[in-house]
Scaffold this active site. Structure first.
Site, short mmCIF file in Angstrom:
data_model
loop_
_atom_site.label_atom_id
_atom_site.label_comp_id
_atom_site.label_asym_id
_atom_site.label_seq_id
_atom_site.Cartn_x
_atom_site.Cartn_y
_atom_site.Cartn_z
N CYS A 294 0.79 -1.20 -0.01
CA CYS A 294 -0.01 0.12 -0.06
C CYS A 294 0.84 1.12 -0.07
O CYS A 294 1.63 1.56 1.03
CB CYS A 294 -1.21 0.11 1.16
SG CYS A 294 -1.86 1.36 1.40
N ALA B 276 -4.38 -4.32 -21.42
CA ALA B 276 -3.27 -4.82 -22.37
C ALA B 276 -3.44 -6.50 -22.37
O ALA B 276 -2.63 -6.76 -21.51
CB ALA B 276 -2.07 -4.22 -21.96
N ARG B 277 -3.79 -6.96 -23.13
CA ARG B 277 -4.34 -8.39 -23.36
C ARG B 277 -4.27 -8.89 -24.56
O ARG B 277 -4.91 -8.68 -25.31
CB ARG B 277 -5.23 -8.94 -22.52
CG ARG B 277 -5.48 -8.33 -21.11
CD ARG B 277 -6.87 -8.81 -20.48
NE ARG B 277 -6.96 -7.93 -19.17
CZ ARG B 277 -8.08 -8.28 -18.32
NH1 ARG B 277 -8.82 -9.25 -18.73
NH2 ARG B 277 -8.06 -7.97 -17.08
N GLY B 278 -3.13 -9.54 -24.98
CA GLY B 278 -2.72 -10.02 -26.28
C GLY B 278 -2.88 -8.98 -27.20
O GLY B 278 -2.01 -7.80 -27.14
N ALA B 279 -3.58 -8.83 -28.41
CA ALA B 279 -3.57 -7.95 -29.51
C ALA B 279 -4.36 -6.78 -29.02
O ALA B 279 -4.47 -5.77 -29.91
CB ALA B 279 -3.89 -8.50 -30.59
N ARG B 280 -5.34 -7.05 -27.83
CA ARG B 280 -6.02 -5.84 -27.46
C ARG B 280 -5.44 -4.94 -26.41
O ARG B 280 -4.76 -5.22 -25.63
CB ARG B 280 -7.35 -6.55 -26.89
CG ARG B 280 -8.19 -5.30 -26.20
CD ARG B 280 -9.38 -6.12 -25.24
NE ARG B 280 -9.87 -5.03 -24.41
CZ ARG B 280 -10.79 -5.29 -23.74
NH1 ARG B 280 -10.90 -6.46 -23.32
NH2 ARG B 280 -11.61 -4.36 -23.04
#
Length: 261
Positions: free
Chosen positions: A109, A245-249
């Site tokens: 924290c 931000a996951r794979g191409a996306r």
């Protein structure tokens, strides 16, 4: 260096059938940071890469202007905790004492222990934003995913990666996402490199953006959503902020070169 995990006995049930197992779990240890003998904060952290943590925390919290101003004097284990004794220049120490902070902090924290609302939402440093190039983000997150041995073993830690100015990726893990960020920043700085981009396996909170900007990082990419405050602060800083931000996306919330997405 502690590898950050411990095995415990447990009983695993599958379809109602129990089996004794030797289960690896991530360590969570109180780590106290003392500057010039003065206690500043206690963070619950994974007890690995602690020199990286000390340097990264000192820079990302704005306690020192650069990594060379903080020196790890000693690491001392006290019962179930670890004390990191650090030395900083007198001017930095005087500013630290005047800023004030309590000792209690939950896991990773970054705001625990602040003494006023003004301390909680501090002014943010202006940085130079970087283009969020889709192909590079995919490549970097693939490498980050492949370099998480503690999470692969325990399933219970966050990871952060810092891409530096010579395109080296510094990856660190911790039970707290802010601690993982500090460790990754500290790793880059201790190698004499300049942090450029930050990737996190979490949401992008205010504190993630603030730490990145304070360390001079121009792009933050997270696998989950940012908060509204994080977007506002990133815009004020000139920092490029990417979420989901996951794979191409991925989704660009602030920053430059939107046409490259």
């Amino acid at each position: 260096m502690n590898d950050g995990h411990r095995r415990v006995r447990a009983r695993r049930f599958v379809a109602g059938v129990g089996q004794a197992v030797d289960e690896p779990l991530a360590e969570e240890t109180p780590v106290a940071l003392l500057y010039n003998g003065h206690p500043h904060a206690v963070m619950m952290a994974t007890p690995a890469d602690l020199e990286d943590f000390a340097v990264g925390f000192s820079v990302s919290e704005g306690l020192v202007a650069e990594a060379g101003e903080v020196r790890v004097v000693d690491q001392m284990r006290h019962g179930d905790g670890i004390a990191l004794h650090l030395h900083v220049p007198q001017a930095a120490f005087d500013a630290l004492v005047s800023r004030g902070r309590n000792l209690a902090g939950r896991t990773g924290c970054g705001l625990c222990g602040t003494e006023s609302l003004a301390d909680a939402i501090r002014p943010i440093r202006r940085v130079r934003g970087l283009p969020a190039v889709s192909g590079r983000l995919v490549m970097l997150f693939d490498e980050l995913q492949a370099r998480q041995p503690l999470n692969a073993l325990t399933g219970g830690v966050h990871a952060a990666a810092v891409l530096d100015d010579v395109l080296h990726l510094h990856v660190r893990e911790d039970v707290g996402r802010h601690n993982a960020i500090d460790k990754a920043i500290g790793a880059a700085l201790r190698h004499g490199a300049s942090p450029q981009q930050l990737l996190v396996t979490s949401r992008a909170s205010y504190e993630v953006v603030h730490k990145a900007a304070t360390a001079g990082i121009g792009l933050v990419a997270a696998i989950s959503a940012p908060t509204a405050l994080a977007v506002r602060l990133a815009s004020e800083a000139g920092l490029t902020l990417v979420g989901f931000a996951r794979g191409a996306r991925h989704t660009l919330y602030t920053g430059i070169d939107a046409e490259t997405l």
